[in-house]
Design a protein around this motif. Structure first.
Motif, PDB file in Angstrom:
ATOM      1  N   ILE A  57      47.035  30.631  45.283  1.00  0.00           N
ATOM      2  CA  ILE A  57      45.995  31.402  44.594  1.00  0.00           C
ATOM      3  C   ILE A  57      46.087  31.165  43.091  1.00  0.00           C
ATOM      4  O   ILE A  57      45.068  30.969  42.412  1.00  0.00           O
ATOM      5  N   ARG A 110      44.590  27.826  42.471  1.00  0.00           N
ATOM      6  CA  ARG A 110      43.129  27.830  42.570  1.00  0.00           C
ATOM      7  C   ARG A 110      42.494  28.516  41.358  1.00  0.00           C
ATOM      8  O   ARG A 110      41.424  28.122  40.897  1.00  0.00           O
ATOM      9  N   LYS A 111      43.156  29.545  40.840  1.00  0.00           N
ATOM     10  CA  LYS A 111      42.623  30.238  39.668  1.00  0.00           C
ATOM     11  C   LYS A 111      42.509  29.293  38.474  1.00  0.00           C
ATOM     12  O   LYS A 111      41.552  29.366  37.702  1.00  0.00           O
ATOM     13  N   THR A 129      29.683  34.130  46.604  1.00  0.00           N
ATOM     14  CA  THR A 129      30.601  33.978  45.469  1.00  0.00           C
ATOM     15  C   THR A 129      29.829  33.639  44.203  1.00  0.00           C
ATOM     16  O   THR A 129      30.110  34.189  43.126  1.00  0.00           O
ATOM     17  N   GLU A 135      47.343  37.786  45.409  1.00  0.00           N
ATOM     18  CA  GLU A 135      46.957  37.264  44.098  1.00  0.00           C
ATOM     19  C   GLU A 135      48.074  36.528  43.378  1.00  0.00           C
ATOM     20  O   GLU A 135      47.825  35.794  42.427  1.00  0.00           O
ATOM     21  N   TYR A 170      38.729  36.182  42.721  1.00  0.00           N
ATOM     22  CA  TYR A 170      39.811  35.990  43.695  1.00  0.00           C
ATOM     23  C   TYR A 170      40.243  37.287  44.351  1.00  0.00           C
ATOM     24  O   TYR A 170      40.661  37.294  45.510  1.00  0.00           O
ATOM     25  N   PHE A 179      42.517  29.729  52.183  1.00  0.00           N
ATOM     26  CA  PHE A 179      43.622  29.333  51.322  1.00  0.00           C
ATOM     27  C   PHE A 179      44.859  28.928  52.129  1.00  0.00           C
ATOM     28  O   PHE A 179      45.813  28.393  51.575  1.00  0.00           O
ATOM     29  N   ASN A 232      39.701  36.597  37.870  1.00  0.00           N
ATOM     30  CA  ASN A 232      40.475  37.636  38.553  1.00  0.00           C
ATOM     31  C   ASN A 232      39.619  38.428  39.536  1.00  0.00           C
ATOM     32  O   ASN A 232      40.048  38.734  40.653  1.00  0.00           O
TER      33      ASN A 232
END
Length: 318
Positions: free
Chosen positions: A103, A106-107, A156, A98, A68, A81, A65
């Motif tokens: 997204i 991707r999470k 990242t 989010e 992202y 994205f 969380n």
């Protein structure tokens, strides 16, 4: 006399290892051996990672969380994205958030990837997949190419390491030697992953790799035709994680080592406090903690003062 001293020094000097430069760029196994040797990655690190894997797995929802939310704070990373490239500079019809389908998708893969980091690093498959992750961010090995410039990859990884280090070092029950071993081992894995990203970005060794076959295009989460990431199980577990983060529960309350730790977890939950308050706070609000960047030299004293004050507060809490 001088000759005797020189002779003694020669006898105690460790032999210099030979590293074949070409192999570093043409053999992943040789590259991994060199990285392991240089970083002194050995059995102690494997043991530390194995015993600490449950703590990382408990923290994964918070890490995902936070990462992202951070990526969506900047247009240059958010555009990946939509356009699948951080080099794209045109306008976007829709800005992802989010809750955007891409997204959420991707999470799931980031959760599965972080879980993979908790698997067995003694197997070459572990490092092969980390290498494939690096390759896939440069437009190779995917049906739909993805191009992420390295600067965004590096920071990242830095965010992920920062979150994990803070959680481990803040643990009130782990003895300091174990914390140190865990942080060191995890740092080595992350820096090897960093190398397995950069090898696809830099031009070093190109004279050896021109014309090399980098393998067939595979679905995401597969290696040599075998599924190595299970994002479907992450989808089912994400609902439970969301329920936990919706309450004031500690993300590590399920990690029980002993009756004493279970009692401590229950006590901290009843007080609405968590030994990992930083991670818990970011999970509840799904936001990055406010941290003002410190300017170079003129703010060094203030930075040291802030660190000392933070450490003092943590000691009082524990």
């Amino acid at each position: 006399m001088a000759s005797s001293a020189s002779s003694s020094s020669a006898r105690t000097r460790a032999p210099m290892q030979h590293i074949d430069r070409k192999e570093l760029y043409t053999s992943l196994e040789a590259r991994i051996r060199y990285l392991h040797s240089f970083l002194d990655f050995g059995t102690d690190d494997v043991e530390a990672l194995s015993s600490g894997a449950k703590y990382i797995q408990a923290l994964i929802p918070a890490v995902v969380n936070i990462v992202y939310k951070k990526l969506l704070q900047y247009d240059i990373t958010a555009r990946a994205f939509q356009t699948r490239s951080t080099a794209f500079e045109g306008s976007m019809d829709e800005v992802p958030d989010e809750e955007s389908p891409q997204i959420l998708h991707r999470k799931l893969f980031l959760r599965a990837y972080l879980k993979k980091l908790c698997s067995d690093p003694t197997q070459m498959e572990f490092w092969e997949y980390l290498d494939k992750v690096g390759m896939m961010h440069t437009g190779l090995g995917r049906t739909h190419p993805l191009h992420i410039e390295y600067i965004h990859i590096g920071v990242t990884l830095g965010v992920i390491q920062d979150i994990l280090n803070e959680a481990i070092l803040s643990h009130p029950r782990l003895p300091m030697p174990r914390k140190i071993a865990f942080v060191k081992a995890l740092g080595k894995v992350i820096w090897i992953q960093n190398d397995l990203f950069t090898r696809w970005y830099v031009h070093d060794g190109e004279e050896f790799t021109d014309g090399m076959d980098f393998g067939v295009v595979e679905k995401e989460g597969f290696l040599h035709g075998k599924k190595v990431l299970d994002e479907t199980s992450e989808a089912s577990s994400s609902s439970a994680a969301a329920a936990a983060t919706g309450s004031s529960a500690c993300p590590f309350s399920s990690v029980v080592e002993s009756k004493d730790w279970a009692a401590a977890a229950a006590a901290s939950a009843s007080d609405s406090t968590c030994p990992f308050s930083g991670a818990s706070k970011t999970m509840e609000g799904l936001s990055i903690k406010d941290k003002k960047p410190v300017s170079a030299a003129k703010n060094n004293d203030d930075a040291r003062s802030d660190i000392t004050e933070k450490a003092s507060r943590q000691e009082k809490t524990i």
